[in-house]
Design a protein around this motif. Structure first.
Motif, mmCIF file in Angstrom:
data_model
loop_
_atom_site.group_PDB
_atom_site.id
_atom_site.type_symbol
_atom_site.label_atom_id
_atom_site.label_comp_id
_atom_site.label_asym_id
_atom_site.label_seq_id
_atom_site.Cartn_x
_atom_site.Cartn_y
_atom_site.Cartn_z
ATOM 1 N N LEU A 125 -3.344 12.133 11.049
ATOM 2 C CA LEU A 125 -2.553 11.463 10.020
ATOM 3 C C LEU A 125 -3.427 10.275 9.406
ATOM 4 O O LEU A 125 -3.621 10.149 8.348
ATOM 5 N N HIS A 126 -4.126 9.700 10.383
ATOM 6 C CA HIS A 126 -5.034 8.420 10.196
ATOM 7 C C HIS A 126 -6.103 8.735 9.194
ATOM 8 O O HIS A 126 -6.440 8.325 8.330
ATOM 9 N N LYS A 127 -6.583 10.119 9.689
ATOM 10 C CA LYS A 127 -7.803 10.556 8.663
ATOM 11 C C LYS A 127 -7.220 11.177 7.465
ATOM 12 O O LYS A 127 -7.906 11.072 6.400
ATOM 13 N N LYS A 128 -6.216 11.826 7.311
ATOM 14 C CA LYS A 128 -5.631 12.352 6.261
ATOM 15 C C LYS A 128 -5.288 11.416 5.003
ATOM 16 O O LYS A 128 -5.565 11.820 3.880
ATOM 17 N N PHE A 129 -4.480 10.312 5.424
ATOM 18 C CA PHE A 129 -4.376 9.178 4.411
ATOM 19 C C PHE A 129 -5.542 8.299 4.412
ATOM 20 O O PHE A 129 -5.580 7.249 3.696
ATOM 21 N N ARG A 138 0.793 -1.200 -0.165
ATOM 22 C CA ARG A 138 -0.149 -0.002 -0.020
ATOM 23 C C ARG A 138 0.657 1.174 -0.032
ATOM 24 O O ARG A 138 1.986 1.219 0.438
ATOM 25 N N LEU A 139 0.313 2.201 -0.528
ATOM 26 C CA LEU A 139 1.095 3.625 -0.486
ATOM 27 C C LEU A 139 1.262 3.914 0.967
ATOM 28 O O LEU A 139 2.453 4.346 1.613
ATOM 29 N N ILE A 140 0.229 3.778 2.036
ATOM 30 C CA ILE A 140 0.365 3.968 3.432
ATOM 31 C C ILE A 140 -0.236 2.908 4.094
ATOM 32 O O ILE A 140 -1.688 2.735 3.803
ATOM 33 N N THR A 141 0.260 2.003 5.072
ATOM 34 C CA THR A 141 -0.296 0.753 5.656
ATOM 35 C C THR A 141 -0.907 1.416 7.085
ATOM 36 O O THR A 141 -2.114 0.877 7.305
ATOM 37 N N GLY A 165 4.816 1.492 -0.144
ATOM 38 C CA GLY A 165 4.316 1.837 -1.419
ATOM 39 C C GLY A 165 4.659 3.463 -1.695
ATOM 40 O O GLY A 165 4.688 3.987 -2.854
ATOM 41 N N MET A 166 5.159 4.045 -0.724
ATOM 42 C CA MET A 166 5.484 5.510 -0.692
ATOM 43 C C MET A 166 6.765 5.829 -1.649
ATOM 44 O O MET A 166 7.031 7.065 -1.844
ATOM 45 N N ARG A 167 7.679 5.089 -1.593
ATOM 46 C CA ARG A 167 8.810 5.181 -2.154
ATOM 47 C C ARG A 167 8.501 5.769 -3.897
ATOM 48 O O ARG A 167 8.146 5.211 -4.599
ATOM 49 N N GLY A 168 9.204 7.012 -3.911
ATOM 50 C CA GLY A 168 9.170 7.595 -5.300
ATOM 51 C C GLY A 168 7.990 8.255 -5.516
ATOM 52 O O GLY A 168 7.547 9.025 -6.499
ATOM 53 N N VAL A 169 6.834 8.352 -4.453
ATOM 54 C CA VAL A 169 5.587 8.938 -4.581
ATOM 55 C C VAL A 169 5.606 10.274 -4.019
ATOM 56 O O VAL A 169 5.810 10.371 -2.943
ATOM 57 N N PRO A 170 5.373 11.469 -5.123
ATOM 58 C CA PRO A 170 5.534 12.548 -4.392
ATOM 59 C C PRO A 170 4.228 13.261 -3.630
ATOM 60 O O PRO A 170 3.080 12.523 -4.047
#
Length: 393
Positions: A387-391, A251-254, A339-344
């Protein structure tokens, strides 16, 4: 012979009622056609008669330093008691079982008492027991040196025992039974919307564990990843399938993890004296002080330590002529996502979330899979929730 390793934590074996739930899971697995190999932790937690921390408290009345060998010998007793008890209960239910210490189960370690590493596992004894119709019940957290000394594997050692046995035995999977339903997107005591993750990758859960999510020990996950063994984190007290840890899409954010009660150390040094930097970190290492969130500049060194180690660290630093600035009462809040690597834009969203709650970021650190923010302890819960809400977790 289809083997499944089942590890039960301290709360799972703490009471007669919880031990009945342990038996239920083990017997069900056997009836489903698998051969269970059980690993147990010491009974309960601090204050319970046979918990590891309770046993360690017996040493408080001993003057001076207790030799590491004898300390490990004492610390190993809680798991042995659990193994003997659970084996006896299985036998009483009509399911033949045998209890084993870590050494009897073939777990050979080096001689680093208190934090030993497993060198090899001789599986003959356990495999013979299974073939003879027994359910092996192994004391977690421990092994034995080639010279016959009992060792312990460090905190979370029972998880390590279970996964290492699973790898050595070629088990179908390893089940880590605990008092929670599985791995969650954040601490449910803080975030009402936190939920159980059906699956996570080895890398994702390792980062969550290292950054404060105390569900499974990261060392155990690393062993599972190396051998590609599926691990499930499940609740002893329900039939929920829990969370499966395996290979898979990332995932982008787990999730959001956190570590409270930290202190920030800031040290100003002459930019033309590199030897000061070497002495600072060598002396802290020699004193056994682990540091985190490290930012180094020519004339400034900034890092964090556990708050309980501040006095010790300050004494070490002043001993080499360094006067640190110390900020106490801090927490590290970490966004984990393989999955955040390289994601702006991930850092931008973190700053937006915290700025929206008027939370000051005192320091940051990042890797390919994490971004950590140092905030004040009193802001940590709001930061995690934001942060939980933002993502949209």
């Amino acid at each position: 012979m289809k083997l499944v390793v089942q590890k039960f934590g301290g709360t799972s074996v703490a009471t007669p009622k919880s031990r009945e739930m342990v038996l239920k899971h083990v017997i069900r697995t056997k009836r489903e056609g698998y051969s269970p190999v059980v690993v147990v932790s010491a009974i309960g937690r601090r204050g319970d008669p046979y918990a590891t921390d309770t046993l360690l408290s017996l040493l408080e009345e001993v003057g001076g330093e207790v030799p590491a060998r004898e300390r490990d010998l004492l610390m190993s007793c809680g798991e042995i008691i659990s193994a003997a008890l659970v084996a006896a209960l299985l036998n009483a239910k009509g399911h033949p079982a045998k209890a084993f210490t870590g050494g009897q189960a073939g777990i050979i370690t080096d001689d680093r008492f208190g934090n030993a590493a497993i060198k090899e596992i001789k599986t003959d004894v356990l495999i013979d027991a299974v073939k003879q119709g027994y359910i092996p019940v192994v004391a977690g957290f421990q092994g034995i040196t080639e010279n016959g000394d009992i060792t312990t594997l460090g905190r979370g050692g029972s998880d390590t025992t279970a996964v290492a046995l699973g790898a050595a035995l070629g088990a179908e999977c390893v089940d880590i039974f605990t008092d929670v339903e599985g791995i969650m997107t954040a601490d449910p005591r803080i975030v009402k919307g936190a939920h159980i993750l059906d699956t996570v990758t080895y890398r994702e859960v390792t980062e969550m564990a290292y950054n404060g999510a105390r569900v499974i020990h990261p060392k155990a996950v690393e062993i599972a990843m190396q051998r590609n063994i599926p691990v499930r984190v499940r609740s002893t007290f329900s039939d929920s399938p829990g969370t499966l840890i395996t290979c898979g899409p990332e995932r982008l954010i787990t999730g959001i993890a956190h570590i409270p009660h930290l202190a920030q150390i800031c040290i100003k040094v002459p930019s033309d004296d590199r030897s000061v930097e070497v002495r600072i970190f060598r002396m802290l290492a020699d004193a056994g002080i682990s540091i985190d969130l490290i930012n180094l500049f020519p004339d400034l060194k900034v890092f964090t330590i556990k708050e309980e180690l501040v006095e010790k660290a300050v004494g070490v630093l002043e001993g080499i002529g360094v006067i640190p600035e110390v900020v106490r009462g801090l927490a590290k809040v970490t966004v984990v996502g393989a999955g955040m690597r390289g994601v702006p834009g991930v850092m931008a969203r973190i700053i937006e979330a915290l700025e929206g709650e008027n939370i000051e970021i005192l320091q940051t650190s990042d890797s390919h899979t994490t971004i950590s923010c140092l905030v004040r302890d009193e802001d940590a819960e709001r930061a995690i929730t934001a942060l939980h809400k933002k993502f949209e977790l």
